[in-house]
Scaffold this active site. Structure first.
Site, short mmCIF file in Angstrom:
data_model
loop_
_atom_site.label_atom_id
_atom_site.label_comp_id
_atom_site.label_asym_id
_atom_site.label_seq_id
_atom_site.Cartn_x
_atom_site.Cartn_y
_atom_site.Cartn_z
N LYS A 120 48.91 35.28 50.37
CA LYS A 120 47.84 34.87 49.53
C LYS A 120 47.02 33.85 50.23
O LYS A 120 45.89 33.90 50.39
CB LYS A 120 48.43 34.20 48.20
N LYS A 203 50.38 48.49 44.57
CA LYS A 203 50.85 48.16 43.42
C LYS A 203 49.85 48.02 42.27
O LYS A 203 48.59 47.65 42.55
CB LYS A 203 51.51 46.77 43.50
N LYS A 206 46.27 42.90 38.56
CA LYS A 206 44.99 42.34 37.74
C LYS A 206 44.01 42.15 38.50
O LYS A 206 43.02 42.06 37.93
CB LYS A 206 45.60 41.27 36.90
#
Ligand code: TRP
Length: 340
Positions: A120, A203, A206
């Site tokens: 991240k 994956k 969102k």
């Protein structure tokens, strides 16, 4: 539970972030298995982790909406506010307080090794919030403030549960107590990893760039049908056996989704559809998905019309959660030597 002293009775804790769109991956990968665990011999706590969400900027109105919508989705999916303890993290202040203690137990080097942080933060680590860096210590506090013994999580969170064990062990060692349990991550189970509809090696998430990559829990029947129809596949028909899905990530994903939604094995799906083309399978999958998702999204919409009632449910859950957390925090402070 063999490695657990008898004093820790089986207790499940898991959390989900109220950020972004709630999608089929959350439902099949997490929520559905939480419902299964709720029906087993565990005390279950499920938490909308709003304090984790704000480790990256969240628009306040949007956050409020997302907390309520996620709560509604959990209840609509079968999490019972009676059988389980369902609440949002910020309402139980013990989480944040224990997280501070754990910030003082965990080492900087441990945080540096977290792959999610590395992914991240990337090259922009300096610009990330301190909270994002410390996030795993808060997660450890979420779990250990209840002495939770089992934590169902996706593969990507396994390292954070291992860190939770390291924190528990260091605390127990440093203060010469046997106070925090060694929590077991529960990776296996009826849950599955749902992949992106445009790229079967990534994956479903969102945050993907295109809405076509995922099925949102609030999508209507037409949208769901269109997304499956346009989902990426190869030119081959469906195989008759699971082995035939090897090296066909997109095909495998659609069959896996069908199998999870229908609660039947992959072999059974292929026994029915083996040899058929996508023109037959995709509409069948869309119809199945709509039949499972529509009742949930209808119930979510009904609940969202009365946000006060959702907040009530969260408050009740928070009171039950606090009743467990408060004595554990009090004892922790005592162990550390703080004057109360
Ligand atoms: N970090 C988890 C995720 O992003 C969410 C989470 C926060 C969690 N606290 C937790 C999961 C405690 C399990 C237990 O998916």
């Amino acid at each position: 539970m063999a490695n657990q002293p008898a004093k820790f009775s089986p207790r499940v804790f898991s959390g989900i972030q109220p950020s972004g769109q709630l999608h089929l991956g959350n439902y099949l990968g997490a929520i559905k298995r939480w419902v299964t665990m709720q029906e087993e011999d565990f005390e279950t706590l499920f938490c909308v982790v709003d304090l984790h969400a704000i480790t990256v900027w969240q628009d306040p109105d949007h956050l409020t909406h997302a907390i309520r919508e996620l709560t509604a989705a959990l209840i609509a999916s079968g999490i019972s506010p009676e059988k389980s303890i369902l609440f949002n993290q910020s309402m139980v202040h013990e989480h944040a307080e224990l997280a501070w203690i754990f910030n003082c137990v965990a080492r900087v080097g441990w945080m540096d090794r977290m792959t999610q942080w590395k992914d991240k933060a990337g090259k922009n680590a300096e610009k990330q919030s301190l909270g994002l860096y410390a996030y795993p210590a808060l997660m450890a506090a979420d779990i250990l403030i209840y002495h939770a013994t089992h934590v169902p999580v996706g593969d990507d969170q396994k390292q954070h549960v291992e860190l939770t064990r390291d924190i528990a062990a260091k605390f127990n060692h440093d203060y010469k107590v046997d106070f925090f349990p060694m929590t077991t991550p529960v990776i296996e189970g009826p849950g599955m990893r749902v992949m992106n509809l445009r790229d079967g090696t990534r994956k479903m998430s969102k945050s993907g760039e295109s809405d076509m990559e995922r099925i949102n829990m609030t999508d209507d029947a037409e949208t769901i049908a269109r997304k499956f129809k346009r989902s990426r596949t190869d030119a081959e028909p469906l195989p008759s056996e699971a082995a035939g899905l090897k090296d066909r990530p997109e095909a495998k994903n659609l069959v896996d989704i069908y199998s999870a939604l229908a609660d039947v094995g992959v072999d059974q799906v292929l026994a029915e559809y083996g040899g058929q083309g996508w023109g037959t399978f995709k509409p069948a999958l869309a119809e199945l998905a709509v039949s499972k998702i529509a009742p949930i999204s209808d119930e979510m919409a009904r609940m969202m019309a009365d946000p006060g009632e959702i907040d009530n449910q969260l408050r009740k859950g928070a009171a039950r959660a606090s009743a467990i957390a408060a004595p554990i925090l009090a004892r922790t402070y005592e162990i550390v030597g703080l004057v109360r």
